[in-house]
Design a protein around this motif. Structure first.
Motif, PDB file in Angstrom:
ATOM      1  N   ALA A  14     -43.484  51.422  18.410  1.00 59.77           N
ATOM      2  CA  ALA A  14     -42.904  52.176  19.519  1.00 59.77           C
ATOM      3  C   ALA A  14     -44.008  52.765  20.383  1.00 59.77           C
ATOM      4  O   ALA A  14     -45.007  53.261  19.868  1.00 59.77           O
ATOM      5  N   THR A  17     -42.988  57.432  22.160  1.00 63.21           N
ATOM      6  CA  THR A  17     -42.885  58.545  21.216  1.00 63.21           C
ATOM      7  C   THR A  17     -43.865  59.637  21.617  1.00 63.21           C
ATOM      8  O   THR A  17     -44.770  59.416  22.418  1.00 63.21           O
ATOM      9  N   SER A  18     -43.690  60.763  21.037  1.00 65.38           N
ATOM     10  CA  SER A  18     -44.596  61.884  21.328  1.00 65.38           C
ATOM     11  C   SER A  18     -45.560  62.127  20.165  1.00 65.38           C
ATOM     12  O   SER A  18     -46.003  63.243  19.951  1.00 65.38           O
ATOM     13  N   ARG A  25     -48.344  56.083  15.442  1.00 66.52           N
ATOM     14  CA  ARG A  25     -47.199  55.431  16.090  1.00 66.52           C
ATOM     15  C   ARG A  25     -46.320  54.712  15.071  1.00 66.52           C
ATOM     16  O   ARG A  25     -46.809  53.933  14.260  1.00 66.52           O
ATOM     17  N   ASN A  28     -40.725  50.363  16.188  1.00 64.17           N
ATOM     18  CA  ASN A  28     -39.511  50.526  16.989  1.00 64.17           C
ATOM     19  C   ASN A  28     -38.371  49.762  16.302  1.00 64.17           C
ATOM     20  O   ASN A  28     -38.546  49.233  15.194  1.00 64.17           O
TER      21      ASN A  28
END
Length: 165
Positions: A14, A17-18, A25, A28
């Motif tokens: 993904a 995302t933050s 990370r 996804n």
């Protein structure tokens, strides 16, 4: 005797995302579908590893966990964005005859090209997309005897084809 390498790039991660870093990370949705598909393909073709050595990143850990291969894994920072030389050195230290390495591009793609004598006849081998997996055999009894361009490509798959996407 032969040794077998299963060389897997992590499944699709993904970007939206933050998370605080690239290392953190996650996969996804497509990546979470792809990892089990690659594992099913490996099992169906008799390519289950005895040992897994993986990058320590979250996406490589999740890829391994979703594969449910039933073998232990070692997660190492050394494979996080490792180049071909580091991948080679790590593989030479492997202890089992059927080893899976899970890592990242561009190192995985470069290593795949450098470790086999002849690449598999597959249109996606050059770019080695997420989840891509090469199975290669080596006519050696121990990984310490590994040499460049000595592998025979046995199989290659990408998740999108397995999932019919």
């Amino acid at each position: 005797m032969t040794c077998t390498l299963i060389l897997t790039r992590h499944a699709k991660s993904a970007w939206d995302t933050s998370v605080p870093s690239d290392h953190a990370r996650p996969l996804n949705k497509r990546g979470r579908r792809s990892a089990p598909a690659i594992a099913d393909w490996l099992r169906g073709n008799g390519h289950v590893p005895d040992q897994v050595i993986s990058s320590s990143s979250r996406r490589t850990r999740e890829t391994f966990e979703l594969m449910e291969l039933g073998v232990p894994a070692a997660f190492t920072e050394r494979l996080y964005h490792a180049n071909s030389d580091i991948l080679f050195k790590v593989l030479c230290q492997a202890e089992k005859p059927r080893v899976m390495l899970i890592g990242h591009n561009p190192g995985i793609a470069a290593f795949a090209h450098s470790i086999v004598a002849t690449p598999p006849d597959h249109s996606r081998f050059d770019d080695y997309p997420t989840g891509a997996t090469l199975v290669a055999e080596f006519d050696i009894g121990n990984w310490k005897d590994l040499s460049w361009s000595s592998g025979k490509a046995i199989d290659f798959a990408v998740p999108r084809e397995l999932l019919g996407e």
